[in-house]
Design a protein around this motif. Structure first.
Motif: not given
Length: 419
Positions: A218-245
């Protein structure tokens, strides 16, 4: 050093904000600006947007800055502020939408140092090009391979100090608007990320299609408005490939939109298909009264929450386009109007994918809503949650009430035959 205006658009945060960080590093004055443009109404996202702006203002004030708010045409108001503070430059995050790029061209034509910075996506939209030629990737899988090998920039910390010029009138934010189910802003986004990273991320691969389980971020609205950096989110996801995908899919549609900015209006890959004009069917679809429970559950979730589970989005979109034969643009407009996370690239890219006019490698695919319900809502809990007329029925009948000997009171028969 001179004064720099940092124009906020779809990057309403202070963490990992390349334009803001670069402006603060110059050692001069920094003027954070957001322009409320009446020509681009926020619609159902107004309350969420105001939360985002109020939170951003507090974050900037905590760093000795402020958010300057103006109303009017973005370019005209920004240039007016340039003259007021004698700014030497404008820093902004790059965009891919037709609206955003038109603004960028207008700024480029002004007599001002105008610079664009990354931050909208994990990988900058124009950074990856197919080895065989072409300006963008048209198919996801080779893009995913190239994207996965990209060397990412470092995630930036929030600046500790934002040196605002003295004497500026900050401007008021509008009064309260109808409030969405989710609260907007970077603080809420980071709290959600922290909670979900510890409780939901590890189970995402197994649970992301569970409609009733609500196990997505449920982070998509925050990504849409840039409240959360997608790069930071990808870093937080690490090697969880399904989410990173999923983040890669978001980047994929942004690079498609950069190359094809009319993605919300024109077929990316035109097909010889005639759409049906059926106003009644469209209204029943919008109201969640098609008589197909899994479709109606998704549409009612959208109406109630301004959000819909991704699997449900696929089901309801496929139903409108491939079962009712209605133009994908009709559905895309409705989604864009109601979704908190509605943006041009992802919304239109996904609708065109379903319709077979976009980037799907299987343009003729069609989903069976009954089978989808059995697979992803196996005990009909999602249906019962959003279609209370069916709450008392056993699971098989809740999925297919038209098979009962008597129609369920208050619930319609299917508006079109169901496989």
């Amino acid at each position: 050093m001179d004064t720099v205006i940092v124009l906020f658009t779809r990057d309403l945060r202070v963490h990992d904000h390349p334009a803001l960080s670069a402006a603060c590093e110059r050692g001069g004055r920094v003027v954070p600006l957001f322009v409320l443009d009446p020509a681009v109404p926020a619609g159902c996202r107004a309350g969420f947007l105001l939360d985002c702006l109020a939170d951003l203002r507090e974050s900037l004030r905590a760093r000795h800055g402020d958010l300057i708010v103006r109303r009017g045409d973005v370019v005209a108001e920004t240039m007016r502020l340039v003259r007021e503070v004698e700014a030497g430059a404008i820093f902004a995050g790059g965009d891919v939408s037709e609206l955003g790029r038109t603004r960028e061209r207008r700024f480029a034509g002004e007599r001002i140092d105008f610079r664009l910075f990354p931050g909208l996506t994990v990988v900058p939209p124009g950074a990856l090009r197919p080895s065989g030629g072409g300006e963008h990737y048209r198919v996801f899988t080779p893009y995913w391979r190239a994207w996965s090998g990209w060397t990412r920039r470092a995630v930036l910390a929030a600046p500790s100090h934002v040196p605002l010029p003295p004497g500026l009138v900050a401007g008021d934010l509008p009064g309260p608007s109808p409030h969405p189910a989710a609260r907007g802003g970077e603080s809420a986004a980071r709290a959600r990320l922290k909670s979900w990273s510890s409780q939901g991320l590890d189970g995402y691969a197994d649970g992301r299609d569970d409609l009733a389980g609500d196990r997505t971020s449920r982070l998509s609205p925050y990504l849409r408005f840039g409240c959360l950096s997608p790069l930071e989110l990808a870093a937080a996801a690490g090697d969880r490939q399904e989410f990173v995908r999923q983040l890669c899919w978001r980047d994929f549609f942004h690079q498609v939109t950069l190359a094809f900015p009319r993605i919300n209006r024109d077929d990316y890959r035109p097909r010889p298909r005639r759409w049906r004009d059926d106003a009644h069917a469209v209204e029943m679809w919008k109201a969640g009264m098609t008589g197909v429970p899994i479709v109606d559950a998704g549409m009612r979730q959208l109406l109630a929450e301004g959000w819909m589970h991704n699997r449900a989005r696929m089901i309801v979109a496929d139903y409108l386009v491939n079962h009712l034969g209605v133009d994908w643009r009709t559905g895309a407009r409705h989604f864009f109007d109601l979704l908190l996370d509605g943006d041009v690239a992802n919304n239109s890219g996904n609708w065109q994918w379903v319709a077979g006019t976009g980037n799907s490698t299987r343009p003729g695919r069609r989903l069976n809503p009954v089978r989808q319900a059995a697979r992803f809502d196996h005990d009909a809990a999602y249906i019962r949650r959003y279609v209370p007329e069916l709450a008392g029925l056993p699971t098989p009948e809740a999925r297919t009430p038209w098979r009962l000997s008597r129609q369920v009171a208050g619930y319609p028969a299917p508006i079109t035959p169901v496989d």
